[in-house]
Scaffold this motif. Structure first.
Motif, short mmCIF file in Angstrom:
data_model
loop_
_atom_site.label_atom_id
_atom_site.label_comp_id
_atom_site.label_asym_id
_atom_site.label_seq_id
_atom_site.Cartn_x
_atom_site.Cartn_y
_atom_site.Cartn_z
N ARG A 154 0.83 -1.21 0.00
CA ARG A 154 0.00 0.00 0.00
C ARG A 154 0.86 1.26 0.00
O ARG A 154 0.57 2.22 -0.71
N LEU A 155 1.93 1.24 0.78
CA LEU A 155 2.84 2.39 0.83
C LEU A 155 3.48 2.62 -0.55
O LEU A 155 3.59 3.75 -1.00
N ALA A 156 3.86 1.56 -1.22
CA ALA A 156 4.45 1.69 -2.56
C ALA A 156 3.46 2.35 -3.51
O ALA A 156 3.84 3.21 -4.32
N GLU A 157 2.19 1.99 -3.42
CA GLU A 157 1.17 2.63 -4.27
C GLU A 157 1.04 4.11 -3.95
O GLU A 157 0.90 4.93 -4.86
N GLU A 158 1.08 4.46 -2.67
CA GLU A 158 1.02 5.88 -2.28
C GLU A 158 2.19 6.65 -2.86
O GLU A 158 2.03 7.75 -3.38
N VAL A 159 3.37 6.07 -2.76
CA VAL A 159 4.58 6.73 -3.27
C VAL A 159 4.47 6.89 -4.78
O VAL A 159 4.79 7.95 -5.33
N ARG A 160 4.02 5.85 -5.47
CA ARG A 160 3.92 5.91 -6.93
C ARG A 160 2.94 6.99 -7.37
O ARG A 160 3.17 7.71 -8.33
N TYR A 161 1.84 7.13 -6.65
CA TYR A 161 0.80 8.10 -7.01
C TYR A 161 1.27 9.54 -6.83
O TYR A 161 0.99 10.40 -7.65
N ASP A 162 2.00 9.81 -5.73
CA ASP A 162 2.46 11.17 -5.45
C ASP A 162 3.70 11.12 -4.56
O ASP A 162 3.61 10.82 -3.36
N GLN A 163 4.85 11.45 -5.13
CA GLN A 163 6.11 11.39 -4.39
C GLN A 163 6.32 12.59 -3.47
O GLN A 163 7.11 12.52 -2.53
N THR A 164 5.61 13.68 -3.70
CA THR A 164 5.82 14.91 -2.94
C THR A 164 5.81 14.72 -1.43
O THR A 164 6.70 15.22 -0.74
N PRO A 165 4.82 14.01 -0.86
CA PRO A 165 4.82 13.86 0.61
C PRO A 165 6.02 13.09 1.15
O PRO A 165 6.28 13.11 2.35
N PHE A 166 6.75 12.41 0.28
CA PHE A 166 7.86 11.56 0.71
C PHE A 166 9.23 12.17 0.39
O PHE A 166 10.26 11.54 0.61
N ASN A 167 9.25 13.39 -0.12
CA ASN A 167 10.52 14.01 -0.50
C ASN A 167 11.52 14.11 0.65
O ASN A 167 12.73 13.95 0.44
N ALA A 168 11.06 14.36 1.86
CA ALA A 168 11.97 14.47 3.01
C ALA A 168 12.63 13.13 3.34
O ALA A 168 13.68 13.10 3.98
N GLN A 169 12.03 12.03 2.92
CA GLN A 169 12.56 10.69 3.20
C GLN A 169 13.42 10.16 2.05
O GLN A 169 14.00 9.10 2.17
#
Length: 74
Positions: A57-72
């Motif tokens: 599920r996390l991989a799908e979230e990342v694929r859909y929108d990387q912006t929230p994960f830029n700090a990581q």
């Protein structure tokens, strides 16, 4: 680095050191690229509770929108 789970053309989930998890997600459309993040403490806790289904599920979230994960991003 120890590979814990992999889905071809989707993601690779690895443990770099004990408790240090890395998720590499295949992203893009016409051009593909890997977006690699280090899991934060909340994500690690969710993984420990739910296992690989959470990582999928996390991989799908990342694929859909990387912006929230830029700090990581690594």
């Amino acid at each position: 680095m120890k590979e814990l789970a992999k889905e071809a053309w989707n993601y690779t989930f690895s443990e770099q050191h004990p408790g240090d998890y890395i998720l590499s997600v295949v992203c893009g459309g016409a051009g593909l690229y890997d977006f690699v993040i280090r899991l934060n403490t909340a994500q690690i806790a969710a993984y420990e509770r739910e296992g690989i289904p959470y990582i999928s599920r996390l991989a799908e979230e990342v694929r859909y929108d990387q912006t929230p994960f830029n700090a990581q991003k690594l």
